[in-house]
Design a protein around this motif. Structure first.
Motif, PDB file in Angstrom:
ATOM      1  N   ARG A 136      31.115 -36.021 -28.554  1.00  0.00           N
ATOM      2  CA  ARG A 136      31.522 -37.548 -29.023  1.00  0.00           C
ATOM      3  C   ARG A 136      32.903 -37.917 -28.656  1.00  0.00           C
ATOM      4  NH1 ARG A 136      30.455 -41.151 -33.703  1.00  0.00           N
ATOM      5  NH2 ARG A 136      32.285 -42.230 -34.115  1.00  0.00           N
ATOM      6  N   ALA A 137      33.784 -37.123 -28.517  1.00  0.00           N
ATOM      7  CA  ALA A 137      35.246 -37.325 -28.165  1.00  0.00           C
ATOM      8  C   ALA A 137      35.060 -37.647 -26.544  1.00  0.00           C
ATOM      9  CB  ALA A 137      36.160 -35.934 -28.345  1.00  0.00           C
ATOM     10  N   VAL A 138      34.375 -36.853 -25.947  1.00  0.00           N
ATOM     11  CA  VAL A 138      34.301 -37.170 -24.331  1.00  0.00           C
ATOM     12  C   VAL A 138      33.640 -38.523 -24.053  1.00  0.00           C
ATOM     13  CG1 VAL A 138      33.245 -36.494 -22.058  1.00  0.00           C
ATOM     14  CG2 VAL A 138      34.078 -34.554 -23.781  1.00  0.00           C
ATOM     15  N   ARG A 139      33.030 -38.993 -24.889  1.00  0.00           N
ATOM     16  CA  ARG A 139      32.017 -40.348 -24.709  1.00  0.00           C
ATOM     17  C   ARG A 139      33.193 -41.291 -24.961  1.00  0.00           C
ATOM     18  NH1 ARG A 139      27.656 -38.082 -27.363  1.00  0.00           N
ATOM     19  NH2 ARG A 139      28.216 -38.917 -29.455  1.00  0.00           N
ATOM     20  N   GLN A 140      34.057 -41.118 -25.995  1.00  0.00           N
ATOM     21  CA  GLN A 140      35.241 -42.209 -26.445  1.00  0.00           C
ATOM     22  C   GLN A 140      36.083 -42.341 -25.397  1.00  0.00           C
ATOM     23  OE1 GLN A 140      36.945 -41.777 -30.299  1.00  0.00           O
ATOM     24  NE2 GLN A 140      38.615 -43.402 -29.631  1.00  0.00           N
ATOM     25  N   ILE A 141      36.542 -40.981 -24.803  1.00  0.00           N
ATOM     26  CA  ILE A 141      37.558 -40.716 -23.529  1.00  0.00           C
ATOM     27  C   ILE A 141      36.749 -41.619 -22.390  1.00  0.00           C
ATOM     28  CG2 ILE A 141      38.778 -39.442 -22.115  1.00  0.00           C
ATOM     29  CD1 ILE A 141      38.822 -37.713 -24.364  1.00  0.00           C
ATOM     30  N   LEU A 142      35.722 -41.605 -21.962  1.00  0.00           N
ATOM     31  CA  LEU A 142      35.012 -41.879 -21.028  1.00  0.00           C
ATOM     32  C   LEU A 142      35.014 -43.548 -20.823  1.00  0.00           C
ATOM     33  CD1 LEU A 142      32.297 -39.520 -20.084  1.00  0.00           C
ATOM     34  CD2 LEU A 142      34.245 -39.908 -18.762  1.00  0.00           C
ATOM     35  N   ARG A 143      34.621 -44.063 -22.195  1.00  0.00           N
ATOM     36  CA  ARG A 143      34.224 -45.506 -22.468  1.00  0.00           C
ATOM     37  C   ARG A 143      35.791 -46.319 -22.183  1.00  0.00           C
ATOM     38  NH1 ARG A 143      35.508 -48.805 -25.938  1.00  0.00           N
ATOM     39  NH2 ARG A 143      36.116 -47.197 -27.608  1.00  0.00           N
ATOM     40  N   THR A 144      36.676 -45.511 -23.026  1.00  0.00           N
ATOM     41  CA  THR A 144      38.074 -46.212 -22.904  1.00  0.00           C
ATOM     42  C   THR A 144      38.707 -46.108 -21.591  1.00  0.00           C
ATOM     43  OG1 THR A 144      38.481 -45.395 -25.207  1.00  0.00           O
ATOM     44  CG2 THR A 144      40.216 -46.345 -24.126  1.00  0.00           C
ATOM     45  N   SER A 145      38.445 -45.356 -20.790  1.00  0.00           N
ATOM     46  CA  SER A 145      39.151 -45.097 -19.388  1.00  0.00           C
ATOM     47  C   SER A 145      38.648 -46.065 -18.588  1.00  0.00           C
ATOM     48  CB  SER A 145      38.910 -43.580 -19.030  1.00  0.00           C
ATOM     49  OG  SER A 145      37.711 -43.235 -18.994  1.00  0.00           O
ATOM     50  N   ARG A 146      37.028 -46.267 -18.884  1.00  0.00           N
ATOM     51  CA  ARG A 146      36.603 -47.173 -17.946  1.00  0.00           C
ATOM     52  C   ARG A 146      36.877 -48.697 -18.263  1.00  0.00           C
ATOM     53  NH1 ARG A 146      31.768 -44.296 -18.832  1.00  0.00           N
ATOM     54  NH2 ARG A 146      31.149 -45.662 -20.575  1.00  0.00           N
ATOM     55  N   GLU A 147      37.385 -48.791 -19.696  1.00  0.00           N
ATOM     56  CA  GLU A 147      37.737 -50.191 -19.953  1.00  0.00           C
ATOM     57  C   GLU A 147      39.051 -50.341 -19.367  1.00  0.00           C
ATOM     58  OE1 GLU A 147      37.483 -50.369 -24.202  1.00  0.00           O
ATOM     59  OE2 GLU A 147      35.265 -50.692 -24.337  1.00  0.00           O
ATOM     60  N   ARG A 148      39.774 -49.409 -19.374  1.00  0.00           N
ATOM     61  CA  ARG A 148      41.278 -49.774 -18.878  1.00  0.00           C
ATOM     62  C   ARG A 148      41.273 -49.338 -17.372  1.00  0.00           C
ATOM     63  NH1 ARG A 148      44.708 -46.901 -23.911  1.00  0.00           N
ATOM     64  NH2 ARG A 148      43.697 -47.975 -25.540  1.00  0.00           N
ATOM     65  N   ASN A 149      40.257 -49.183 -16.596  1.00  0.00           N
ATOM     66  CA  ASN A 149      40.270 -48.961 -15.315  1.00  0.00           C
ATOM     67  C   ASN A 149      41.001 -47.680 -14.744  1.00  0.00           C
ATOM     68  OD1 ASN A 149      39.353 -49.494 -12.657  1.00  0.00           O
ATOM     69  ND2 ASN A 149      40.720 -50.814 -12.199  1.00  0.00           N
ATOM     70  N   ILE A 150      41.228 -46.759 -15.649  1.00  0.00           N
ATOM     71  CA  ILE A 150      42.083 -45.339 -15.128  1.00  0.00           C
ATOM     72  C   ILE A 150      41.071 -44.428 -15.285  1.00  0.00           C
ATOM     73  CG2 ILE A 150      44.182 -46.386 -15.853  1.00  0.00           C
ATOM     74  CD1 ILE A 150      43.851 -44.797 -18.509  1.00  0.00           C
ATOM     75  N   THR A 151      41.557 -43.270 -14.744  1.00  0.00           N
ATOM     76  CA  THR A 151      40.738 -41.922 -14.737  1.00  0.00           C
ATOM     77  C   THR A 151      40.945 -41.391 -16.267  1.00  0.00           C
ATOM     78  OG1 THR A 151      42.528 -40.330 -14.285  1.00  0.00           O
ATOM     79  CG2 THR A 151      41.096 -41.443 -12.410  1.00  0.00           C
ATOM     80  N   PRO A 152      39.836 -40.570 -16.867  1.00  0.00           N
ATOM     81  CA  PRO A 152      39.771 -39.991 -17.857  1.00  0.00           C
ATOM     82  C   PRO A 152      41.273 -39.024 -18.160  1.00  0.00           C
ATOM     83  CG  PRO A 152      37.533 -39.899 -17.164  1.00  0.00           C
ATOM     84  CD  PRO A 152      38.248 -40.482 -16.115  1.00  0.00           C
ATOM     85  N   ALA A 153      41.511 -38.222 -16.956  1.00  0.00           N
ATOM     86  CA  ALA A 153      42.412 -37.421 -17.016  1.00  0.00           C
ATOM     87  C   ALA A 153      43.865 -38.253 -17.430  1.00  0.00           C
ATOM     88  CB  ALA A 153      42.675 -36.615 -15.648  1.00  0.00           C
ATOM     89  N   ARG A 154      44.087 -39.279 -16.645  1.00  0.00           N
ATOM     90  CA  ARG A 154      45.220 -40.246 -16.727  1.00  0.00           C
ATOM     91  C   ARG A 154      45.126 -40.714 -18.310  1.00  0.00           C
ATOM     92  NH1 ARG A 154      48.926 -43.151 -13.789  1.00  0.00           N
ATOM     93  NH2 ARG A 154      47.913 -42.405 -11.899  1.00  0.00           N
ATOM     94  N   PHE A 155      44.057 -41.327 -18.710  1.00  0.00           N
ATOM     95  CA  PHE A 155      43.938 -41.807 -20.182  1.00  0.00           C
ATOM     96  C   PHE A 155      44.499 -40.609 -21.033  1.00  0.00           C
ATOM     97  CE2 PHE A 155      41.624 -41.754 -24.189  1.00  0.00           C
ATOM     98  CZ  PHE A 155      41.966 -43.000 -24.636  1.00  0.00           C
ATOM     99  N   LEU A 156      44.005 -39.527 -21.056  1.00  0.00           N
ATOM    100  CA  LEU A 156      44.473 -38.415 -21.910  1.00  0.00           C
ATOM    101  C   LEU A 156      45.851 -37.993 -21.837  1.00  0.00           C
ATOM    102  CD1 LEU A 156      41.464 -35.792 -21.974  1.00  0.00           C
ATOM    103  CD2 LEU A 156      42.354 -37.261 -23.781  1.00  0.00           C
ATOM    104  N   ARG A 157      46.363 -38.167 -20.536  1.00  0.00           N
ATOM    105  CA  ARG A 157      47.966 -38.072 -20.505  1.00  0.00           C
ATOM    106  C   ARG A 157      48.949 -39.144 -21.045  1.00  0.00           C
ATOM    107  NH1 ARG A 157      47.420 -36.790 -15.459  1.00  0.00           N
ATOM    108  NH2 ARG A 157      48.146 -38.694 -14.368  1.00  0.00           N
TER     109      ARG A 157
END
Length: 310
Positions: A136-157
């Motif tokens: 569930r956490a990964v899905r939220q991270i992937l969705r949000t990173s796509r919306e912001r047009n950044i990689t999941p790793a950059r989003f988490l950082r």
């Protein structure tokens, strides 16, 4: 409303993780008590720490989402980082401290682990439950990173939503910890040497120590007043500089006021021929463009400043 939806989704992710960790904590503590395994008891402490952390993160989201008032004109967003920091400290003291101490004692004393089967069963079930929470956490991270047009790793950082970062890191650490505990139990059973069980407990403690340090550092940075990521900063600068009435942007300051709120303040040199009405219109246009591009921007303050030319 995009940022409010994000907060609501984070609340759901925290609740799911909390319920999962509560069920797992009870099972691990029972299995650890019956078997006497240091690794199982450390995993139990790990899950107890995670459960308490989820409660604190839930509190962080609820209290941080309160609207602004006369005493707190920029809202309560930064309070969420206080509770998230307390959660990180709790993980450090309870989870890591217990696991490392218990592991060292087991290595020194070599206490026999007892029954292994119940530990394996609980670890297998825990792995499945933790996987659901992590998914569930990964899905939220992937969705949000796509919306912001950044990689999941950059989003988490760079994300200012430390709750989703905490859930992801804790669930990932939980899966690694379960694997380490299973390996330690297996080696102890195969060799008859409880050293492996104790070492597994110490590794789990060190893993929790790393997670707690990462989360504590992130929350301290946000409490002090962290700027937006460089990519977003450059985008804001370009938006302001592109306005027809703007000659140049002398100073640009940004700060996260909470997981969903960003403040932008800038000293702007408007064109010499711009009238007062044009400056007002340009300021309004700047705010509209910035909010349209970055919905988390809540406040935009522009200070018309004449650049000193040599």
């Amino acid at each position: 409303m995009a940022e409010r939806d994000g907060t609501s989704e984070s609340l759901g992710t925290v609740v799911v993780a909390g319920l999962a960790n509560l069920a797992i904590a009870v099972a691990k503590v029972v299995a650890g008590t019956i078997s006497g395994s240091a690794a199982m008891l450390s995993e139990g402490a790990h899950s107890v720490a995670d459960t308490t952390t989820e409660v604190l993160l839930f509190t962080a989201l609820r209290r941080g989402a309160r609207p602004a008032d006369p005493q707190h004109p920029f809202g309560y967003g930064k309070e969420s980082y206080v509770w998230a920091f307390i959660a990180a400290i709790f993980t450090f003291v309870v989870g890591a401290g217990f696991s490392i101490t218990h592991g060292v004692n087991t290595v020194r004393d070599g206490v026999h682990s007892g029954e292994y089967l119940i530990s394996y069963v609980v670890l297998a079930i825990s792995f499945g439950i933790e996987s659901v929470s992590l998914a569930r956490a990964v899905r939220q991270i992937l969705r949000t990173s796509r919306e912001r047009n950044i990689t999941p790793a950059r989003f988490l950082r760079h994300t200012a939503d430390t709750t989703i970062k905490a859930v992801f890191l804790e669930d990932a650490a939980a899966l690694i910890g379960i694997s380490v505990a299973a390996a330690g139990l297996g080696l102890a059973q195969l060799t008859g040497d409880e050293l492996w069980d104790g070492l597994a407990s110490i590794v789990i403690g060190l893993l929790l120590l790393v997670v707690a340090a990462i989360l504590a550092r992130s929350n301290i940075s946000l409490l002090v007043g962290r700027a937006v990521p460089p990519q977003m900063y450059s985008g804001i600068y370009r938006e302001l500089s592109s306005l027809p009435t703007v000659d140049r942007v002398d100073t640009l300051l940004t700060m996260h006021l909470g997981p969903d709120d960003i403040l932008v303040a800038a000293k702007v040199d408007f064109r010499d021929e711009a009238t007062g009405a044009e400056i007002e219109a340009g300021s309004d246009q700047a705010e509209r463009q910035l909010v349209a591009r970055y919905p988390n921007i809540r406040y935009v303050f522009l200070d018309p400043t004449r650049t000193r030319r040599s």
